[in-house]
Design a protein around this motif. Structure first.
Motif, mmCIF file in Angstrom:
data_model
loop_
_atom_site.group_PDB
_atom_site.id
_atom_site.type_symbol
_atom_site.label_atom_id
_atom_site.label_comp_id
_atom_site.label_asym_id
_atom_site.label_seq_id
_atom_site.Cartn_x
_atom_site.Cartn_y
_atom_site.Cartn_z
ATOM 1 N N GLU A 1 -11.042 -9.000 5.981
ATOM 2 C CA GLU A 1 -9.673 -8.521 6.771
ATOM 3 C C GLU A 1 -9.642 -9.403 8.085
ATOM 4 O O GLU A 1 -8.693 -9.713 8.501
ATOM 5 C CB GLU A 1 -10.041 -7.062 7.216
ATOM 6 N N THR A 2 -10.750 -9.622 8.551
ATOM 7 C CA THR A 2 -10.727 -10.457 9.822
ATOM 8 C C THR A 2 -10.120 -11.881 9.693
ATOM 9 O O THR A 2 -9.344 -12.320 10.393
ATOM 10 C CB THR A 2 -12.044 -10.604 10.537
ATOM 11 N N LYS A 3 -10.593 -12.350 8.604
ATOM 12 C CA LYS A 3 -10.077 -13.870 8.198
ATOM 13 C C LYS A 3 -8.679 -13.837 7.670
ATOM 14 O O LYS A 3 -8.240 -15.028 7.204
ATOM 15 C CB LYS A 3 -11.020 -14.408 7.222
ATOM 16 N N GLY A 4 -8.236 -12.700 7.286
ATOM 17 C CA GLY A 4 -6.891 -12.605 6.929
ATOM 18 C C GLY A 4 -6.819 -12.786 5.292
ATOM 19 O O GLY A 4 -5.635 -12.799 4.712
ATOM 20 N N PHE A 5 -7.728 -12.368 4.580
ATOM 21 C CA PHE A 5 -7.748 -12.275 3.167
ATOM 22 C C PHE A 5 -7.692 -10.864 2.503
ATOM 23 O O PHE A 5 -7.283 -10.699 1.385
ATOM 24 C CB PHE A 5 -9.172 -13.052 2.456
#
Length: 262
Positions: A54-58
């Motif tokens: 989630e933090t990395k945008g996936f």
């Protein structure tokens, strides 16, 4: 390991992150328990992995009891991840420049006497592929006689793209450059076209590590570190070790095949 998870690891996801993201793409919106089973990731790790994605945008989180998780489409996810990594890299560079400036002020003339020593058989290790590429670029630029590479298609593409100008200068200066590239996949056509003008390239099976030698003395070994899913590079100056590697390179070269050109 699938092609998808392999590619995801190449751009910077860990083994677990790649497996979980691939599972989300296959299943659609799912609970952590379902993702854990699908991706074969331990229950004790799956929440941390999903939060990292989630933090990395996936991935996105759907609140509720239980929470559910969904995959961001790959193109959008990679674009976002590139923006995040670009910003992180810029911040790290700024911090390193600041530290470098402070070190220059702290190190006096009496402390710098060992900078110009050219010791043989001294090894240095690098824990990041960007550091490894920078080291390879510096050695390539300093080579005057010979550069030998045993590498994978992905690493070969990185080398050619990262320091193409150094390779051009070294080739124009008369040094011989030869590369043995593993056959696990094709080399990207633009990279192959660029490299063809600078070096001899052959294909060989069953290569996972990377080996680079320069001017009959300097050697760099690089390989994926399973402990932290990053890369490790080790460089050393040793004419004796070089002769052994050069002999092995010659044997592999004799057993290699020509590059298929489309």
């Amino acid at each position: 390991m699938t092609d998808l998870t392999m590619r995801l690891q190449e751009i910077g996801l860990s083994e677990y992150e790649a497996a979980v993201y691939a599972a989300l793409l296959r299943r659609g919106t799912s609970t952590a328990s379902d993702v854990s089973a699908e991706a074969d990731v331990p229950q004790s790790r799956v929440y941390d992995v999903l939060n990292a994605l989630e933090t990395k945008g996936f991935a996105v989180v759907q609140p509720g009891r239980p929470k559910k998780f969904g995959a961001i489409d790959p193109e959008s996810a990679v674009d976002q991840f590139c923006r995040v990594r670009r910003q992180q890299y810029r911040s790290e560079l700024d911090e390193m420049r600041q530290v470098g400036a402070e070190l220059s002020d702290l190190v006096g003339d009496d402390d710098g006497g060992a900078f110009d020593r050219d010791d043989a058989d001294v090894s240095w290790s690098y824990s990041d592929r960007h550091q490894i590429l920078d080291k390879l670029a510096a050695l390539t630029g300093g080579a005057t006689e010979e550069v030998l590479m045993v590498t994978t298609p992905t690493s070969f593409e990185r080398v050619v793209n990262h320091h193409a100008e150094r390779l051009v200068e070294t080739a124009d200066g008369g040094a011989t450059i030869r590369a043995l590239v593993s056959t696990d996949r094709a080399v990207a056509a633009p990279v192959l076209e660029k490299a063809d003008e600078l070096m001899e390239i052959r294909r060989v099976e069953d290569i996972e590590g990377r080996l680079y030698t320069y001017d009959a003395s300097h050697i760099v070994l690089a390989f994926r570190n399973p402990a932290d899913e990053g890369y490790v590079g080790i460089s050393t100056r040793s004419p004796h070790l070089y002769r052994t590697f050069a002999h092995l390179f010659g044997l592999m070269w004799a057993d290699s095949t020509a590059v298929e050109r489309r």
